[in-house]
Design a protein around this motif. Structure first.
Motif, short mmCIF file in Angstrom:
data_model
loop_
_atom_site.label_atom_id
_atom_site.label_comp_id
_atom_site.label_asym_id
_atom_site.label_seq_id
_atom_site.Cartn_x
_atom_site.Cartn_y
_atom_site.Cartn_z
N LEU A 263 0.85 -1.19 0.00
CA LEU A 263 0.00 0.00 0.00
C LEU A 263 0.89 1.24 0.00
O LEU A 263 1.64 1.47 0.95
CB LEU A 263 -0.91 0.00 1.22
CG LEU A 263 -1.92 1.13 1.32
CD1 LEU A 263 -2.90 1.09 0.16
CD2 LEU A 263 -2.66 1.05 2.65
N CYS A 264 0.82 2.00 -1.08
CA CYS A 264 1.64 3.21 -1.19
C CYS A 264 1.18 4.22 -0.14
O CYS A 264 0.00 4.59 -0.11
CB CYS A 264 1.50 3.82 -2.58
SG CYS A 264 1.98 2.72 -3.91
N PRO A 265 2.08 4.68 0.70
CA PRO A 265 1.67 5.57 1.79
C PRO A 265 1.22 6.96 1.33
O PRO A 265 0.43 7.59 2.01
CB PRO A 265 2.92 5.66 2.66
CG PRO A 265 4.04 5.27 1.79
CD PRO A 265 3.49 4.35 0.75
N HIS A 266 1.68 7.44 0.19
CA HIS A 266 1.32 8.79 -0.21
C HIS A 266 0.14 8.87 -1.17
O HIS A 266 -0.41 9.94 -1.36
CB HIS A 266 2.54 9.53 -0.79
CG HIS A 266 3.24 8.80 -1.88
ND1 HIS A 266 4.02 7.69 -1.65
CD2 HIS A 266 3.24 8.99 -3.20
CE1 HIS A 266 4.49 7.25 -2.79
NE2 HIS A 266 4.03 8.02 -3.75
N THR A 267 -0.26 7.75 -1.79
CA THR A 267 -1.41 7.77 -2.69
C THR A 267 -2.46 6.72 -2.34
O THR A 267 -3.54 6.71 -2.91
CB THR A 267 -0.98 7.51 -4.14
OG1 THR A 267 -0.35 6.24 -4.21
CG2 THR A 267 -0.07 8.60 -4.66
N LEU A 268 -2.15 5.81 -1.42
CA LEU A 268 -3.01 4.70 -1.03
C LEU A 268 -3.32 3.79 -2.22
O LEU A 268 -4.36 3.15 -2.27
CB LEU A 268 -4.29 5.18 -0.35
CG LEU A 268 -4.09 6.03 0.90
CD1 LEU A 268 -5.43 6.41 1.50
CD2 LEU A 268 -3.22 5.33 1.92
N SER A 269 -2.40 3.73 -3.18
CA SER A 269 -2.51 2.80 -4.31
C SER A 269 -1.98 1.46 -3.88
O SER A 269 -1.05 1.37 -3.08
CB SER A 269 -1.68 3.31 -5.49
OG SER A 269 -2.13 4.57 -5.90
N CYS A 270 -2.55 0.40 -4.42
CA CYS A 270 -2.12 -0.96 -4.10
C CYS A 270 -1.28 -1.46 -5.27
O CYS A 270 -1.78 -1.62 -6.39
CB CYS A 270 -3.36 -1.84 -3.88
SG CYS A 270 -2.96 -3.49 -3.28
N VAL A 271 0.01 -1.70 -5.03
CA VAL A 271 0.93 -2.11 -6.09
C VAL A 271 1.74 -3.32 -5.64
O VAL A 271 1.71 -3.71 -4.47
CB VAL A 271 1.88 -0.94 -6.48
CG1 VAL A 271 1.10 0.24 -7.04
CG2 VAL A 271 2.72 -0.50 -5.30
#
Length: 119
Positions: free
Chosen positions: A62-70
């Motif tokens: 979980l990307c901390p600055h965009t909340l994208s799941c990669v």
């Protein structure tokens, strides 16, 4: 008219009207409730962000600055790609930096020079 026929006629007329009023009541009651509250002039309070972070569902990274799941941290997108350049490092990390009006890739070169102590 028989009482039973009269009662059935009344119910056939009253039930659709009742359902219609319940529909409108439900519709207008839902409009009065806030759907999604975001902070207004939140300052340094990070409670809203922490709630969003904890509510996000991701089975990878979980990307901390965009909340994208990669799949990997360096796959995270920049939050503001129109004004930020993404720079990936050899260790698998990445950073988003403000575009400086230089030519494309200049941000990455400047960061590498700074990491080497040359800038």
């Amino acid at each position: 008219m028989e009482p039973l026929t009269l009662l059935l006629s009344f119910l056939l007329l009253a039930l659709p009207a009742s359902a219609q009023f319940q529909f409108f009541e439900h519709m207008f009651n839902n409009q009065q409730q806030p759907q999604h509250q975001q902070p207004s002039n939140a300052g340094s309070d990070s409670e809203w962000y922490q709630q969003q972070y904890e509510a996000a569902h991701c089975d990878r990274y979980l990307c901390p600055h965009t909340l994208s799941c990669v799949h990997f941290p360096h796959h995270c997108p920049c939050a503001f790609p129109a004004v930020e350049d993404k720079v990936e490092f050899e260790d698998g990390s990445m950073v988003c930096v403000s575009k400086g009006g230089w030519m494309q890739g200049e941000s990455g070169r400047k960061i590498e020079l700074a990491r080497k102590g040359l800038l």
